[in-house]
Design an enzyme around this catalytic site. Structure first.
Site, short mmCIF file in Angstrom:
data_model
loop_
_atom_site.label_atom_id
_atom_site.label_comp_id
_atom_site.label_asym_id
_atom_site.label_seq_id
_atom_site.Cartn_x
_atom_site.Cartn_y
_atom_site.Cartn_z
N THR A 131 42.42 26.98 -2.46
CA THR A 131 43.46 27.97 -2.50
C THR A 131 43.17 29.30 -3.51
OG1 THR A 131 43.72 26.59 -4.67
CG2 THR A 131 44.98 26.08 -3.02
N LEU A 180 49.05 31.62 -3.97
CA LEU A 180 49.89 30.72 -4.43
C LEU A 180 49.35 29.63 -3.65
CD1 LEU A 180 52.04 33.31 -1.97
CD2 LEU A 180 52.80 32.89 -4.68
N HIS A 181 49.24 29.03 -5.08
CA HIS A 181 48.69 27.15 -4.01
C HIS A 181 49.49 26.62 -3.27
CE1 HIS A 181 45.51 28.19 -7.67
NE2 HIS A 181 47.00 28.81 -8.07
N ASP A 182 50.88 26.08 -3.87
CA ASP A 182 51.76 25.94 -2.85
C ASP A 182 52.09 26.25 -1.45
OD1 ASP A 182 53.14 24.66 -5.83
OD2 ASP A 182 51.48 23.64 -5.59
N LEU A 218 50.04 27.93 0.26
CA LEU A 218 49.24 26.91 1.24
C LEU A 218 48.84 25.61 1.64
CD1 LEU A 218 46.12 27.92 2.83
CD2 LEU A 218 44.48 27.71 0.62
#
Ligand code: RIB
Ligand code: CA
Length: 315
Positions: A194, A239-241, A243
């Site tokens: 991420t 945008l960790h989530d 991905l």
């Protein structure tokens, strides 16, 4: 046929983008959103999930509230400094006409899993407390999970909330250990993939130009942009989530290797660290597919293109 999808989430700015991405993707059919403590308190994450779905014209998707705290040790420290006090960057979305689903998250998740006509993908993008409770309470439902895509942890990139720990695992390490040892087919999407995947100002500008939904998404992101600039001196946002949801929507987006993973559940400086055994490819039944490689440019373009399309279709 679209894959049935459930998102367990703590909106949260990147959670909001992940939910919008799922709604923009015909490969998946979002059946349920369950909420959990994390970035902000449960009542706020639940209200935020309702409002994000309403923003996209999808207040038909049920939202069921789950755990308001961690399993064993209370972890009251939230991430308002990152996500804004309301959890959506200070943007006030219109209230949803829908009320939260009356069922507790674990019950709603079990019922959706047991009723699904095909294996369900579950994307857990907040602390994994609800998933751990599902595994312990309804193991027969957990068997209906086709893929569990977890946003969290870190193999070789250290932590983000502490030097050792990534936020979702740190917020409930005991839940993380339970989930990672479940044997459910699992992909772990951690900081290793991420952090290199950065949405820059051009991508955000494309959101904003695509219509009111895109402009609202861009406004929500502004808090994230400001925090990244002041905290890390960077001009883009991770945008960790989103991905993790990209991997849930398009299996194989990320390069994974089967690894044994344990979580540090001690109360010392390493609490919440994910210790990924990268010495070998594991054949253990409780190993997980750890995401180790990513085409970040392609992932960003996928996200921007999908959000643009959603915004244009919403008018
Ligand atoms: O470490 C990143 C994770 O923590 C993301 O899920 C973000 O929303 C925060 O919850
Ligand atoms: Ca999250």
């Amino acid at each position: 046929m679209a894959t049935p999808l459930v998102i367990d989430t703590d909106p949260g700015i990147d959670d909001a983008l992940a939910i919008l991405l799922a709604l923009a993707s015909p490969e998946v059919d979002l059946r349920l959103v369950t909420t959990v403590h994390g970035n902000v308190e449960l009542a706020q994450t639940t209200d935020n999930a309702l409002r994000v779905l309403h923003l996209a014209g999808r207040s038909d998707v049920p939202v069921a509230a789950g755990a308001r705290d961690s399993l064993v040790y209370r972890q009251p420290e939230r991430a308002g400094h990152v996500h804004g006090e309301t959890g959506l960057g200070g943007v006030r979305l219109a209230a949803s006409p829908a009320a939260p689903d009356p069922r507790p998250a674990v019950v709603s998740l079990a019922e959706v899993l047991l009723a699904a006509e095909a294996p369900v993908t579950v994307a857990a993008i907040g602390p994994w407390t609800n998933v751990a409770l599902l595994l312990a309470t309804y193991p027969e439902a957990a068997e209906r999970i086709g893929r569990l895509v977890l946003m969290g942890g870190s193999a070789a990139r250290g932590g983000n909330v502490t030097a050792a720990a990534e936020f979702n695992v740190w917020a409930d390490p005991e839940a993380a250990q339970r989930v990672l040892g479940s044997g459910v087919p699992t992909v772990l999407v951690g900081l290793d993939v991420t952090l290199p995947t950065v949405l820059d100002d051009d991508g955000i500008a494309r959101f904003a130009a695509a219509g009111p939904v895109g402009a609202t998404a861009a406004a929500i992101l502004q808090q994230y942009v400001d925090h990244a600039r002041t905290s890390y001196g960077t001009s883009g946002v991770v945008l960790h989530d989103a991905l993790a949801l990209t991997e849930a929507i398009v299996p194989g987006t990320l390069g994974t290797v089967r690894r044994d993973v344990v979580v540090d559940t001690t109360l010392g400086a390493g609490r919440g660290q994910t210790l990924v055994d990268r010495r070998a490819v594991s054949d253990s039944p409780t190993a997980v597919e750890v995401a180790e490689t990513v085409d970040s440019a392609a992932a960003v373009e996928f996200l921007v293109g999908r959000i643009e399309a959603l915004a244009r279709s919403a008018g």
